[in-house]
Write a protein that holds these residues in place. Structure first.
Motif, mmCIF file in Angstrom:
data_model
loop_
_atom_site.group_PDB
_atom_site.id
_atom_site.type_symbol
_atom_site.label_atom_id
_atom_site.label_comp_id
_atom_site.label_asym_id
_atom_site.label_seq_id
_atom_site.Cartn_x
_atom_site.Cartn_y
_atom_site.Cartn_z
ATOM 1 N N VAL A 216 5.120 3.900 -0.403
ATOM 2 C CA VAL A 216 4.627 5.014 0.404
ATOM 3 C C VAL A 216 3.364 4.616 1.168
ATOM 4 O O VAL A 216 3.122 5.088 2.274
ATOM 5 C CB VAL A 216 4.366 6.251 -0.492
ATOM 6 C CG1 VAL A 216 3.640 7.343 0.258
ATOM 7 C CG2 VAL A 216 5.682 6.767 -1.042
ATOM 8 N N ALA B 78 6.510 2.908 -6.180
ATOM 9 C CA ALA B 78 6.599 4.020 -5.233
ATOM 10 C C ALA B 78 5.292 4.182 -4.466
ATOM 11 O O ALA B 78 5.309 4.448 -3.257
ATOM 12 C CB ALA B 78 6.949 5.306 -5.970
ATOM 13 N N THR B 79 4.167 4.005 -5.133
ATOM 14 C CA THR B 79 2.874 4.098 -4.465
ATOM 15 C C THR B 79 2.728 3.006 -3.416
ATOM 16 O O THR B 79 2.238 3.254 -2.308
ATOM 17 C CB THR B 79 1.734 4.001 -5.500
ATOM 18 O OG1 THR B 79 1.913 5.034 -6.473
ATOM 19 C CG2 THR B 79 0.386 4.141 -4.846
ATOM 20 N N THR C 64 6.238 4.112 -10.763
ATOM 21 C CA THR C 64 5.169 4.814 -10.069
ATOM 22 C C THR C 64 4.363 3.858 -9.203
ATOM 23 O O THR C 64 4.023 4.168 -8.057
ATOM 24 C CB THR C 64 4.246 5.519 -11.083
ATOM 25 O OG1 THR C 64 5.020 6.399 -11.874
ATOM 26 C CG2 THR C 64 3.143 6.283 -10.393
#
Length: 62
Positions: free
Chosen positions: A34, A30-31, A27
């Motif tokens: 992005v 991915a943060t 997570t």
């Protein structure tokens, strides 16, 4: 006997803790990806290249 944790219970507890830690790392990555346009473009480009390569190999089989 009711209060004693079994080996399977201990194993599942450890497995759950490990999975939770792995999921939090994914997570966080991915943060970060992005949140940065350069990283996002790079990941999309590499993913698309991989998909095209795999599909090309699958479709070229006789």
């Amino acid at each position: 006997m009711e209060g004693e944790p079994t080996a399977m219970t201990a194993f599942l507890t450890d497995l759950t803790a490990a999975f939770t830690e792995i999921l939090s790392c994914v997570t966080e990555a991915a943060t970060t990806i992005v949140g940065s346009p350069f990283l996002l473009f790079t990941v999309i480009f590499l993913f698309a290249g991989g998909v095209i390569g795999i599909m090309g190999r699958i479709l070229s089989r006789n």
